[in-house]
Design an enzyme around this catalytic site. Structure first.
Site, PDB file in Angstrom:
ATOM      1  N   HIS A   1      -1.191  78.551   3.901  1.00 26.13           N
ATOM      2  CA  HIS A   1      -2.032  78.891   5.043  1.00 26.13           C
ATOM      3  C   HIS A   1      -3.201  78.270   5.357  1.00 26.13           C
ATOM      4  O   HIS A   1      -3.896  78.635   4.561  1.00 26.13           O
ATOM      5  CB  HIS A   1      -1.688  80.184   5.390  1.00 26.13           C
ATOM      6  CG  HIS A   1      -2.641  80.723   6.677  1.00 26.13           C
ATOM      7  ND1 HIS A   1      -2.216  80.632   8.016  1.00 26.13           N
ATOM      8  CD2 HIS A   1      -3.991  81.373   6.932  1.00 26.13           C
ATOM      9  CE1 HIS A   1      -3.209  80.971   8.814  1.00 26.13           C
ATOM     10  NE2 HIS A   1      -4.213  81.370   8.271  1.00 26.13           N
TER      11      HIS A   1
ATOM     12  N   HIS B   1      -0.650  70.041   8.001  1.00 25.75           N
ATOM     13  CA  HIS B   1      -1.989  69.843   7.865  1.00 25.75           C
ATOM     14  C   HIS B   1      -2.376  68.664   6.937  1.00 25.75           C
ATOM     15  O   HIS B   1      -3.525  68.729   6.664  1.00 25.75           O
ATOM     16  CB  HIS B   1      -2.497  71.449   7.231  1.00 25.75           C
ATOM     17  CG  HIS B   1      -2.294  72.326   7.940  1.00 25.75           C
ATOM     18  ND1 HIS B   1      -3.041  72.644   9.274  1.00 25.75           N
ATOM     19  CD2 HIS B   1      -1.494  73.645   7.977  1.00 25.75           C
ATOM     20  CE1 HIS B   1      -2.594  73.838   9.934  1.00 25.75           C
ATOM     21  NE2 HIS B   1      -1.755  74.387   9.113  1.00 25.75           N
TER      22      HIS B   1
END
Length: 130
Positions: A114, A11
């Site tokens: 996350h 990410h």
């Protein structure tokens, strides 16, 4: 195997562009456990330190969801799978640049582990004034 490294690999990339979705997702080996393609993968256009800071005081924790919302806004690249149900190695993505996004992450031990979602500041309507 470290969740934090995985978060960064999947990410965080300051140099990511819309055109690089296929290459980067393949190079970083971003797939579901069964080798099917992820429907969406989001890259945060930032340096790791700035993303980590969300979990180190530059974010607001939401008791209800257990998620932390960034107080700063980020630019992101959202890679969306073109063909549902495709499997590795034929994952083809379409990339879009989105600006001014609040990042919602789950933090563990002061690190993001996350990526939950992103939203516009105006969508953050949980009654709290930013």
């Amino acid at each position: 195997f470290h969740l934090k490294k995985k978060f960064r690999r999947q990410h965080v990339d300051a140099k990511m562009t819309e055109k690089l979705c296929n290459t980067e997702i393949s190079n970083r080996n971003i797939y579901k456990i069964d080798n099917s393609c992820k429907e969406t993968n989001t890259f945060i256009l930032s340096i790791p330190a700035k993303v980590k800071s969300i979990c180190r005081g530059d974010g607001s924790y939401d008791e209800n969801s257990g998620m932390t919302y960034s107080t700063a806004t980020f630019r992101i690249i959202k890679c969306k799978l073109k063909h549902q149900g495709a499997r590795k190695p034929s994952c083809q993505y379409e990339g879009r640049l989105l600006t001014n996004r609040i990042i919602v992450v789950k933090c563990e031990g002061k690190l993001p582990v996350h990526f939950d979602r992103d939203l516009l500041p105006s969508e953050r309507n949980d009654g709290e004034q930013l």
